[in-house]
Design a protein around this motif. Sequence first.
Motif, PDB file in Angstrom:
ATOM      1  N   HIS A  37       0.813  -1.226   0.000  1.00 57.55           N
ATOM      2  CA  HIS A  37       0.000   0.000   0.000  1.00 57.55           C
ATOM      3  C   HIS A  37       0.843   1.272   0.000  1.00 57.55           C
ATOM      4  O   HIS A  37       0.300   2.375  -0.135  1.00 57.55           O
ATOM      5  CB  HIS A  37      -0.917   0.008   1.236  1.00 57.55           C
ATOM      6  N   LEU A  38       2.162   1.136   0.117  1.00 57.37           N
ATOM      7  CA  LEU A  38       3.040   2.300   0.186  1.00 57.37           C
ATOM      8  C   LEU A  38       3.458   2.765  -1.208  1.00 57.37           C
ATOM      9  O   LEU A  38       3.567   1.952  -2.128  1.00 57.37           O
ATOM     10  CB  LEU A  38       4.293   1.967   0.999  1.00 57.37           C
ATOM     11  N   PRO A  39       3.741   4.050  -1.369  1.00 53.23           N
ATOM     12  CA  PRO A  39       4.171   4.559  -2.677  1.00 53.23           C
ATOM     13  C   PRO A  39       5.673   4.337  -2.894  1.00 53.23           C
ATOM     14  O   PRO A  39       6.461   5.288  -3.013  1.00 53.23           O
ATOM     15  CB  PRO A  39       3.826   6.050  -2.596  1.00 53.23           C
ATOM     16  N   ASP A  41       9.166   3.900  -4.356  1.00 56.08           N
ATOM     17  CA  ASP A  41       9.816   4.371  -5.580  1.00 56.08           C
ATOM     18  C   ASP A  41      10.829   3.370  -6.121  1.00 56.08           C
ATOM     19  O   ASP A  41      11.025   3.257  -7.336  1.00 56.08           O
ATOM     20  CB  ASP A  41      10.557   5.687  -5.307  1.00 56.08           C
ATOM     21  N   GLY A  63       3.452  -1.844  -6.502  1.00 55.92           N
ATOM     22  CA  GLY A  63       2.811  -1.276  -7.678  1.00 55.92           C
ATOM     23  C   GLY A  63       3.663  -1.387  -8.921  1.00 55.92           C
ATOM     24  O   GLY A  63       4.876  -1.627  -8.847  1.00 55.92           O
ATOM     25  N   VAL A  66       7.896  -0.013 -10.209  1.00 58.47           N
ATOM     26  CA  VAL A  66       8.855   0.172  -9.126  1.00 58.47           C
ATOM     27  C   VAL A  66      10.229  -0.311  -9.589  1.00 58.47           C
ATOM     28  O   VAL A  66      10.372  -1.460 -10.040  1.00 58.47           O
ATOM     29  CB  VAL A  66       8.429  -0.584  -7.854  1.00 58.47           C
ATOM     30  N   HIS A 128      10.304   6.978  -0.986  1.00 60.37           N
ATOM     31  CA  HIS A 128      10.038   5.739  -0.250  1.00 60.37           C
ATOM     32  C   HIS A 128      10.862   4.634  -0.907  1.00 60.37           C
ATOM     33  O   HIS A 128      10.599   4.266  -2.053  1.00 60.37           O
ATOM     34  CB  HIS A 128       8.554   5.387  -0.304  1.00 60.37           C
TER      35      HIS A 128
END
Length: 200
Positions: A37-39, A41, A63, A66, A128
Amino acid sequence: MATRFLYLARHGHADPFGELTDVGREQARLLGSRLAHLPVDAVWHSPLPRAATSAQEIAARLGPGVEVAEAPELVDHVPDVPADDEMPPAWRPFFDGFDAAEAAAGRQVSRSLTRRFAVGTAGPGDAHEVLVTHAYPIAWLVRDALGSPTQRWLGLESANTALTVIEHRPGQPAGLVMFNDQSHLPAALRWTGFPRAPRP
């Protein structure tokens, strides 16, 4: 400068040849699900296979887009050899045989590690990043975040795929948000990488 969020993890459980076991792969998958759930990078990993494979398993649950890349500073290494008067007696056998060249090489890697990752981000937005590495580099970065003496990396152990989070905020001391957290793992998969003993 914006905030740099570092999510540090030791690689999953590995066999004597340094390859992930089935347990290690499952640990890495569960950590990836926890971070999904974290963005995120980027996922940076040590050059060693057990870390590289763990990074791929983690990234597969994040996601799309990445970045997954090797960072040589994350390699398994002894960050600092304490001076004789700073060394806990129980650690003396571990350091027996380390020569000056080996100690200097370890210090160089550990200083490169902090220069690269233990700073805020120069970009306009927060960063992140997941760092998949080994117990000693994690201990070194925790020690740095706390501003502790160099020898204090000794004794800071991390379980396989345990999560440590450090935040580097502009104009503030680094924040250690969590250390060696294994709540994403079922009880049967926790505490691998530690000596066998009763654990909470």
